[in-house]
Design an enzyme around this catalytic site. Structure first.
Site, PDB file in Angstrom:
ATOM      1  N   HIS A 292      43.526   7.916  80.466  1.00 21.47           N
ATOM      2  CA  HIS A 292      43.118   8.887  79.446  1.00 21.47           C
ATOM      3  C   HIS A 292      43.398   8.359  78.047  1.00 21.47           C
ATOM      4  O   HIS A 292      42.536   8.450  77.157  1.00 21.47           O
ATOM      5  CB  HIS A 292      43.871  10.196  79.675  1.00 21.47           C
ATOM      6  CG  HIS A 292      43.602  11.236  78.625  1.00 21.47           C
ATOM      7  ND1 HIS A 292      42.433  11.954  78.576  1.00 21.47           N
ATOM      8  CD2 HIS A 292      44.355  11.664  77.576  1.00 21.47           C
ATOM      9  CE1 HIS A 292      42.463  12.790  77.544  1.00 21.47           C
ATOM     10  NE2 HIS A 292      43.619  12.641  76.928  1.00 21.47           N
ATOM     11  N   GLU A 337      39.633  16.232  72.174  1.00 21.74           N
ATOM     12  CA  GLU A 337      39.659  16.125  73.630  1.00 21.74           C
ATOM     13  C   GLU A 337      38.275  16.297  74.273  1.00 21.74           C
ATOM     14  O   GLU A 337      37.926  15.542  75.169  1.00 21.74           O
ATOM     15  CB  GLU A 337      40.621  17.167  74.224  1.00 21.74           C
ATOM     16  CG  GLU A 337      42.093  16.873  73.980  1.00 21.74           C
ATOM     17  CD  GLU A 337      42.596  15.646  74.735  1.00 21.74           C
ATOM     18  OE1 GLU A 337      41.860  15.106  75.592  1.00 21.74           O
ATOM     19  OE2 GLU A 337      43.725  15.217  74.458  1.00 21.74           O
ATOM     20  N   SER A 356      37.298   9.960  79.537  1.00 23.89           N
ATOM     21  CA  SER A 356      38.214   9.447  80.564  1.00 23.89           C
ATOM     22  C   SER A 356      38.043  10.188  81.889  1.00 23.89           C
ATOM     23  O   SER A 356      38.837  10.022  82.798  1.00 23.89           O
ATOM     24  CB  SER A 356      39.666   9.568  80.089  1.00 23.89           C
ATOM     25  OG  SER A 356      40.014  10.923  79.840  1.00 23.89           O
TER      26      SER A 356
END
Length: 459
Positions: A292, A337, A356
């Site tokens: 990530h 995000e 990710s």
């Protein structure tokens, strides 16, 4: 004002003794009385208003003596003729912003009441402490623990979930710089599988900024299938001459609160994990791991516009109320995000949570979820999902436009001061007086002048 060094301690003791005899001195400040905010540890800033009768005669000198006795630093002072003047134009109303030691606040107010009338302090919300120098991030360690019984026993036992923020942070040795990690054969195999599958999607699903940075990371930082990049090398790359975004990675000392995590971004510091997700589920991880951080966050932090965007959220968080922190954390969620943006007539991903996660990256760019235009005011209060894919994603016109809208939103967050980040000293200047604003403006003018000279030399 000059302070009588010899007489001040004795006078202060006398005033304190007198004040202790009076009930108001030992009681909490009354309605309308309070601190504005604390600039340094042990020091408080007050905004005071009061009226002096016959100020030009004895009143002014007596009042000045009170401030001298308690070594109050005067930041701002205004006077005007009293609205309800009993006698002459010598009756004045005062507005004073001063700094004094916390322990002297009540005594100073009681002492002032003896020589002035209508003494009041303007109540404003006290601003939470926030780091002003990059080394102050060592104090940002408000840890939160949450037990996850459903996690596999082989799951990295050094990770803890960050409620409401969707982040897990590991706990390396405190004070240790980015340590080099020896990954196992199984961990490397997990990385290889994730790397292969995600990199096959990037050309069609990732934004241009991401693709450009990813190419440089493959060239300069060892981004490849069979080797997990070391945070130390990646952090050096972000701060180095190649891109100069100024961001650096920092191993988290434990689970950080949203306030502390966002504060790090203000100094262009990104708190990072160093473990790899469990091999049983390589395409999905409930927590941000190295896949990530390295595949999601780092490439975008290598872009100058996005680095400024990330820092803008961090700067907006400094000194903000808990309610505003919650809104900024939600903005972080839907942008850094899970953000989307428009490019060349298509929608592309720039959010680390998407870049990710193979499954959510495909889903986010399909026609299944709802796509809404990015509006910080609306996005900040929109409910988000941290257990499954988002039903709604916010689409920015571009990264530059998202940054501009965020900065405009941040200006409306109410604080009794402004902030200026000095990239040379990696410190925050609190602009709470006209003089500090003038000093900062003077520095900026000097930098602008030097840039103009450089431009003339080029042409």
């Amino acid at each position: 004002m000059k302070t009588d060094a010899a007489g001040a301690p004795g006078r202060r003791a006398s005033l304190q003794k007198d004040a202790e005899k009076e009930t108001p001195a030992t009681e909490p400040l009354g309605q309308g009385e309070g601190l504005v905010w604390e600039e340094e540890e042990g020091r408080a800033t007050l905004i005071l208003t009061f009226t002096l009768r016959n100020a030009r005669k004895a009143g002014l000198s007596k009042t000045a003596k009170v401030f001298e006795t308690f070594e109050a630093g005067i930041h701002h002072l205004e006077t005007r003729q009293a609205k309800k003047s009993k006698n002459t134009t010598d009756d004045l109303e005062f507005f004073v912003k001063c700094e004094v030691h916390n322990s002297d606040v009540s005594v100073l107010i009681n002492s002032l009441k003896k020589v002035a009338e209508d003494v009041k302090t303007i109540r404003e919300e006290r601003v939470p402490w926030f780091p002003k120098k990059i080394r102050d991030l060592d104090k940002c360690h408000h840890l939160i623990a949450k037990y996850e019984p459903d996690l596999d026993h082989d799951h990295p036992d050094e990770s803890i979930f960050l409620p409401g923020f969707g982040m897990y942070l590991n706990k390396p040795v405190r004070g240790d710089p980015l340590p080099r990690v020896e990954y196992t054969v199984q961990e490397t195999a997990t990385w290889r599988e994730v790397y292969r599958k995600l990199s096959s999607l990037y050309p069609t699903h990732a934004c241009k900024q991401y693709l450009d940075a990813f190419q440089q990371l493959e060239k300069c930082c060892g981004y490849q299938e069979d080797s997990i990049p070391q945070l130390q090398d990646v952090s050096r790359f972000l701060k180095g001459k190649t891109l100069q975004t100024g961001f650096q990675l920092r191993p988290a000392a434990g689970l950080l609160s949203p306030r502390d995590f966002l504060a790090s971004l203000a100094f262009r510091v990104f708190q990072s994990t160093q473990y790899i997700r469990h091999s049983s589920s390589p395409m999905h991880s409930p927590e941000p791991d190295c896949c990530h951080e390295l595949l999601g966050h780092v490439p975008m932090l290598a872009d100058k516009e996005f680095a400024q965007f990330s820092q803008a959220i961090g700067l907006a968080s400094l000194g903000s109320s808990d309610i505003e922190i919650e809104k900024l954390a939600t903005l972080y969620w839907f942008t850094i995000e899970f953000g989307l943006c428009k490019q060349n007539g298509s929608i592309k991903a720039y959010g680390a949570g998407l870049l990710s996660s193979y499954g959510e990256l495909v889903y986010a760019l399909s026609n299944k979820p709802e796509h809404k235009p990015f509006d910080p005011k609306l996005t900040a209060v929109h409910p988000y999902q941290d257990q499954t894919f988002q039903p709604v994603y916010f689409v920015a016109e571009n990264v530059e436009d998202a940054k501009a809208k965020l900065q405009k939103y941040a200006l409306k967050i109410k604080k009794p001061f402004s902030l200026h980040y000095d990239p040379f000293t990696c410190s925050i200047e609190v602009l709470n007086t006209p003089q500090k604003v003038k000093n900062t403006l003077s520095q900026m003018k000097e930098e602008l002048k030097n840039l103009c000279f450089d431009l003339e030399n080029i042409f």
